[in-house]
Design an enzyme around this catalytic site. Sequence first.
Site, PDB file in Angstrom:
ATOM      1  N   GLY A  36       0.840  -1.190   0.000  1.00  0.00           N
ATOM      2  CA  GLY A  36       0.000   0.000   0.000  1.00  0.00           C
ATOM      3  C   GLY A  36       0.876   1.242   0.000  1.00  0.00           C
ATOM      4  O   GLY A  36       2.062   1.182   0.322  1.00  0.00           O
ATOM      5  N   GLN A  39       3.436   9.834   0.836  1.00  0.00           N
ATOM      6  CA  GLN A  39       4.652   9.080   0.518  1.00  0.00           C
ATOM      7  C   GLN A  39       5.159   9.377  -0.894  1.00  0.00           C
ATOM      8  O   GLN A  39       6.266   8.955  -1.248  1.00  0.00           O
ATOM      9  CB  GLN A  39       4.404   7.576   0.678  1.00  0.00           C
ATOM     10  N   CYS A  90       7.687  -0.544   5.831  1.00  0.00           N
ATOM     11  CA  CYS A  90       7.151   0.674   5.234  1.00  0.00           C
ATOM     12  C   CYS A  90       8.057   1.118   4.097  1.00  0.00           C
ATOM     13  O   CYS A  90       9.292   1.108   4.238  1.00  0.00           O
ATOM     14  CB  CYS A  90       7.064   1.776   6.295  1.00  0.00           C
ATOM     15  N   HIS A 142      -2.263   0.856   8.748  1.00  0.00           N
ATOM     16  CA  HIS A 142      -0.940   1.432   8.475  1.00  0.00           C
ATOM     17  C   HIS A 142      -1.065   2.659   7.571  1.00  0.00           C
ATOM     18  O   HIS A 142      -0.480   3.719   7.855  1.00  0.00           O
ATOM     19  CB  HIS A 142      -0.068   0.362   7.808  1.00  0.00           C
ATOM     20  N   HIS A 198      -0.523   6.905   8.144  1.00  0.00           N
ATOM     21  CA  HIS A 198       0.291   7.824   7.333  1.00  0.00           C
ATOM     22  C   HIS A 198      -0.416   9.163   7.136  1.00  0.00           C
ATOM     23  O   HIS A 198       0.212  10.230   7.207  1.00  0.00           O
ATOM     24  CB  HIS A 198       0.570   7.218   5.958  1.00  0.00           C
TER      25      HIS A 198
END
Length: 233
Positions: A80, A85, A131, A173, A177
């Site tokens: 993912g 990001q 991650c 998760h 973020h």
Amino acid sequence: MAVGSGGTSQDRRVRVQGEPVESFPRFAPEVERGAVRRITVVGEEILRRRCQEVTEFGTPELSRLVDDMFTTNQVAEGAGLAANQVGVGLQLFVWDITDEWGVRHVGHIANPVLDEVPAEQRRLIDESEGCLSVPGPYRLVPRLDRAVVRGRDKDGRSLVIEGRGYFARCLQHETDHLHGRLYLDRLSQRERKTALREMAGARDETFARRAASAAKLGKQEAAGETGRLSRGE
């Protein structure tokens, strides 16, 4: 989120936006359309900001961002990827993962909100988690074994996505973020420092693997990706 491992289920049809489909290609259609973007790494300020809600749906810009996030996630061999990001401070994430029961889940969601789970129904599972913005290390992180997230798709349609096991972990998760949190925050200070040291050691190998993956897909690597890694925290 980085890819983990996983077992058996009776209905193993691919779930796209939470709904089973009879067939699905190896690479999501978004991957074919998208471009590779540079993945931000721990220490960059955007990863610590709460992202803003998506307010304009059905735009070419939002569709392009979703496509690019799928492509970037594929190149990085991820499960993912959240918008911050790739340097965009919007409440949006994508996923393409296979859970412990062999079911592949593919989709995206904007403005996600996780359902609250009553204390008596909370079941935490410690499993390995990584991650893409902390390239290299994995650590045991406690997460709820089930999760329900509500939001909208890129065209503004309401979505309710339910996950269990590894997929539930992914939903939690990625939502973290968008609130400026990393899995590192769930570790002890000692574990966090060790993970950051491992990340520094894995830098060159990780970036080389991503570059090779981009080349295999016929995608140009994002400018500034190779060799760029922040000092961490």
